[in-house]
Structure formats: C-alpha cells, structure tokens
Write a protein that holds these residues in place. Structure first.
Motif, PDB file in Angstrom:
ATOM      1  N   LEU A 133       0.831  -1.201   0.000  1.00 52.67           N
ATOM      2  CA  LEU A 133       0.000   0.000   0.000  1.00 52.67           C
ATOM      3  C   LEU A 133       0.864   1.248   0.000  1.00 52.67           C
ATOM      4  O   LEU A 133       0.664   2.164  -0.807  1.00 52.67           O
ATOM      5  CB  LEU A 133      -0.925   0.000   1.217  1.00 52.67           C
ATOM      6  N   LYS A 134       1.849   1.295   0.877  1.00 47.06           N
ATOM      7  CA  LYS A 134       2.750   2.450   0.962  1.00 47.06           C
ATOM      8  C   LYS A 134       3.509   2.658  -0.349  1.00 47.06           C
ATOM      9  O   LYS A 134       3.644   3.786  -0.824  1.00 47.06           O
ATOM     10  CB  LYS A 134       3.718   2.247   2.123  1.00 47.06           C
ATOM     11  N   LEU A 135       3.996   1.578  -0.943  1.00 49.19           N
ATOM     12  CA  LEU A 135       4.716   1.672  -2.209  1.00 49.19           C
ATOM     13  C   LEU A 135       3.818   2.218  -3.314  1.00 49.19           C
ATOM     14  O   LEU A 135       4.193   3.163  -4.020  1.00 49.19           O
ATOM     15  CB  LEU A 135       5.257   0.301  -2.618  1.00 49.19           C
ATOM     16  N   CYS A 136       2.643   1.651  -3.474  1.00 46.89           N
ATOM     17  CA  CYS A 136       1.749   2.064  -4.557  1.00 46.89           C
ATOM     18  C   CYS A 136       1.285   3.506  -4.403  1.00 46.89           C
ATOM     19  O   CYS A 136       1.128   4.219  -5.397  1.00 46.89           O
ATOM     20  CB  CYS A 136       0.559   1.117  -4.641  1.00 46.89           C
ATOM     21  N   ARG A 137       1.099   3.954  -3.164  1.00 48.99           N
ATOM     22  CA  ARG A 137       0.667   5.340  -2.938  1.00 48.99           C
ATOM     23  C   ARG A 137       1.740   6.344  -3.344  1.00 48.99           C
ATOM     24  O   ARG A 137       1.438   7.509  -3.602  1.00 48.99           O
ATOM     25  CB  ARG A 137       0.266   5.540  -1.483  1.00 48.99           C
ATOM     26  N   LYS A 138       2.995   5.917  -3.407  1.00 47.93           N
ATOM     27  CA  LYS A 138       4.076   6.806  -3.880  1.00 47.93           C
ATOM     28  C   LYS A 138       3.911   7.140  -5.352  1.00 47.93           C
ATOM     29  O   LYS A 138       4.323   8.209  -5.800  1.00 47.93           O
ATOM     30  CB  LYS A 138       5.438   6.128  -3.692  1.00 47.93           C
ATOM     31  N   TYR A 139       3.308   6.243  -6.120  1.00 47.07           N
ATOM     32  CA  TYR A 139       3.261   6.380  -7.568  1.00 47.07           C
ATOM     33  C   TYR A 139       1.861   6.641  -8.138  1.00 47.07           C
ATOM     34  O   TYR A 139       1.740   7.178  -9.235  1.00 47.07           O
ATOM     35  CB  TYR A 139       3.796   5.102  -8.222  1.00 47.07           C
TER      36      TYR A 139
END
Length: 87
Positions: free
Chosen positions: A18-24
């Motif tokens: 979730l944290k990774l995808c929210r960056k992009y």
C-alpha cells in the motif's frame, strides 16, 4: 501511460505494498490504484514490488493504456478518493 493496478498480498505484506503504490498512484479502493505513469516510474514500482512480494503467494495485475481518455470509468456507490485534477 495510464495504469490500473490491483494486488492481492499476504497480510504481513499488505501495508508495505500500500505504501509503495501510494508513492506512484492514486488509491481508489482496497488494493486498487490508478494513475498516469512513465515507463521509468512503472519499472521502479515493479522492481520494488517484486522485493516485497512472495511469488508463490502474492499477485499483482496491471491494466495499461496509452491515455486515460480511452478508458470509460463508471463508479457505482461511494468513491473512496476522487482522482479528479484540481487547478
């Protein structure tokens, strides 16, 4: 390009993904993201996602299109987070 990303992760890895995808991208629903990305951004996201994922347990699905205008999106019910652009 315009990308819709859907993932299914083990409970211990969901927060990291979730944290990774929210960056992009824009978070639109549980485990579902959408947004404009460059090829470089997509490659970075996939590289980092593979480091989080367990290949025998997790999955990530991408739907890609050259332009958002070719995507017909219909929302039924409450929209989690609006992805409209504000100026």
């Amino acid at each position: 390009m315009y990308v819709i990303l859907v993932y299914d992760m083990g409970q211990k890895r969901v927060g990291k993904m979730l944290k990774l995808c929210r960056k992009y991208m824009n978070w639109i629903q549980n485990s579902v993201f959408e947004g404009e990305m460059t090829d470089v951004q997509l490659n970075e996201l996939l590289y980092e996602a593979r480091r989080i994922m367990k290949d025998d347990e997790d999955s990530l699905i991408l739907f890609k299109n050259r332009d958002k205008k070719w995507l017909d999106k219909q929302i039924v019910g409450k929209e989690r987070q609006s992805t409209d652009d504000f100026l």
